[in-house]
Structures are given as C-alpha cells and as structure tokens.
Write an enzyme that holds these catalytic residues in place. Sequence first.
Site, PDB file in Angstrom:
ATOM      1  N   ASP A  44      44.628  -5.081 -18.030  1.00 43.87           N
ATOM      2  CA  ASP A  44      46.118  -5.408 -18.055  1.00 43.87           C
ATOM      3  C   ASP A  44      46.846  -4.343 -18.467  1.00 43.87           C
ATOM      4  O   ASP A  44      48.258  -4.641 -18.645  1.00 43.87           O
ATOM      5  CB  ASP A  44      46.353  -6.711 -18.439  1.00 43.87           C
ATOM      6  N   LYS A 113      36.986  -9.961 -18.024  1.00 46.11           N
ATOM      7  CA  LYS A 113      37.098  -9.928 -19.264  1.00 46.11           C
ATOM      8  C   LYS A 113      38.231 -10.863 -19.582  1.00 46.11           C
ATOM      9  O   LYS A 113      39.402 -10.819 -18.977  1.00 46.11           O
ATOM     10  CB  LYS A 113      37.744  -8.479 -19.883  1.00 46.11           C
ATOM     11  N   GLU A 182      39.210  -4.880 -30.744  1.00 46.85           N
ATOM     12  CA  GLU A 182      40.181  -3.975 -30.540  1.00 46.85           C
ATOM     13  C   GLU A 182      40.894  -3.777 -31.989  1.00 46.85           C
ATOM     14  O   GLU A 182      41.485  -5.046 -32.548  1.00 46.85           O
ATOM     15  CB  GLU A 182      41.298  -4.394 -29.446  1.00 46.85           C
TER      16      GLU A 182
HETATM   17  O1  KIV Z   1      43.708  -3.796 -20.805  1.00 47.64           O
HETATM   18  C1  KIV Z   1      43.006  -2.954 -21.247  1.00 47.64           C
HETATM   19  O2  KIV Z   1      42.810  -1.982 -20.644  1.00 47.64           O
HETATM   20  C2  KIV Z   1      42.179  -3.422 -22.370  1.00 47.64           C
HETATM   21  C3  KIV Z   1      41.355  -2.204 -23.019  1.00 47.64           C
HETATM   22  C4  KIV Z   1      42.205  -1.404 -23.626  1.00 47.64           C
HETATM   23  C5  KIV Z   1      40.329  -2.736 -24.141  1.00 47.64           C
HETATM   24  O3  KIV Z   1      41.976  -4.492 -22.813  1.00 47.64           O
END
Ligand code: KIV
Length: 235
Positions: A44, A113, A182
């Site tokens: 995102d 995710k 993160e």
């Molecule tokens: O949204 C994303 O790109 C992420 C990464 C930076 C881990 O969550």
Amino acid sequence: MRITVRDIQKMKEDREPIVMLTAYDATSARLSEAAGVPMLLVGDTLGMVIQGHEVPIPVTLDHIIYHASIVTRVTNKALVVGDMPFMSYHVSVEQALTNAGRLVQESGVSAIKMEGGESLAETINRVVDAGIPVIGHIGLMPQSVYKVGGFRVQGRDLETAQQLLRDAQAVQEAGAFAIVLESVPALLARLITERLHIPTIGIGAGADCDGQVQVFHDILGLFEEFVPRHTKQYA
Ligand code: KIV
C-alpha cells in the site's frame, strides 16, 4: 512454477538472505524479477509513490487488486504478495476472509500481507486456514500512522519491546509464513529473528533479519519527497 512460501521458509533454514521489493506496475515487476528478486510485494506504499498521497490510508482493495493483477500478469517466477489495505480486514474475521479471497482470486497473488500482532492472530489463523498464505507485519504499521502520530521507530522501551516479542510469537503461532519487522531497534529485530522459526523480513530493523524489504522507488532514487534512513539509493 512460482517460488512458494515453502521456498522462502527454506531460505531461512539455509541462511540464504531473502530479498523482497515492492512492485506496482509492469516495469517495476519485470525489472525486479529479471534481477532475481524472489518475492514481490504489491504494497500500500503505492498510495505514496504512485498516487501521491502522504499516507497509505486512501488505498483501497480495488487499487491493490488492479496493481497486483499487472504484477502477476508480467511475472512468472517471483512469489507475489498483495497488501491488504486499511480497513479491509479490521471489521471482522468474515470481512478479512472475504477480502483476502477477492485479492487472491481477482489478482492472482499467492499470498497476502496484513498489519497487526496479537490482536490480529485470530484473523491470520482463519485466513491461513482458508488456504491463503499470510505474511505478518509488526513494528511501525503505516496504516496506524494517525494513531501513533507519525512514521516512528517502535519498541524502544522495555514495555513496547516486550509487546513486540509477544506480537511476533502470536503471528507465528497463528500460521503466518513470514513476518515484516518495520522500524524496530536492530537488537530487538535480532532477538525476534533468533526466537522465530519463520523468516523475518526487516525494513529499518537492522542487518540481522532473515531478509530485507525495500520500496522500489526508494532504492532507485525515484521518490524524493521522503528518503528513509534505512534506504540505500542505487541510482
Ligand atoms: O506497503 C509496503 O510497501 C510495505 C513495505 C514497505 C513493507 O508494507
């Protein structure tokens, strides 16, 4: 045959560093796959680097499905992970199952995710039970940026560090195949990496995670609004 979640887990067992890059379109996906990147994340972060927002909050499930469909269309080897956006899995387990199913069926990603620790464990468990591999995400969770008051390092004091350890354990026990850490102190990320049998994928979490994830535009110097301290710009 694409790289599988089992292949990613074996990389931890073999102590082979895991590389994950974001991809949102045909060019970023093709370049990353050609460079041998095994895992692509349709994150995102597209809210910032593609849509021009300051935060990922406005990104919708339809946006992720649109970009993820492009990434799966032009790749055939990398494991493509789709990010579940803000409020697409928070209302109920049923909502999470429905939306995770849409993301996988309509875009062709092989995993999703979701941000969250202990409090998300039941949701992760039910989604994994439905046959959808999940990668967890703890520490700085950008979808909670308004709650935590900015993009800040998490787990700096004993209490929050202990909570992150519990979160990591809960995400693993719920069945996630890997976990993104993160913006957490390097020492804490190392401890979590040693305690978990699933791979840890760090971003701003030091060098001792099992893998690293970076935003495609950041490492190529294509996004100048904000350059994270953990990003090495290669171009
Ligand atoms: O949204 C994303 O790109 C992420 C990464 C930076 C881990 O969550």
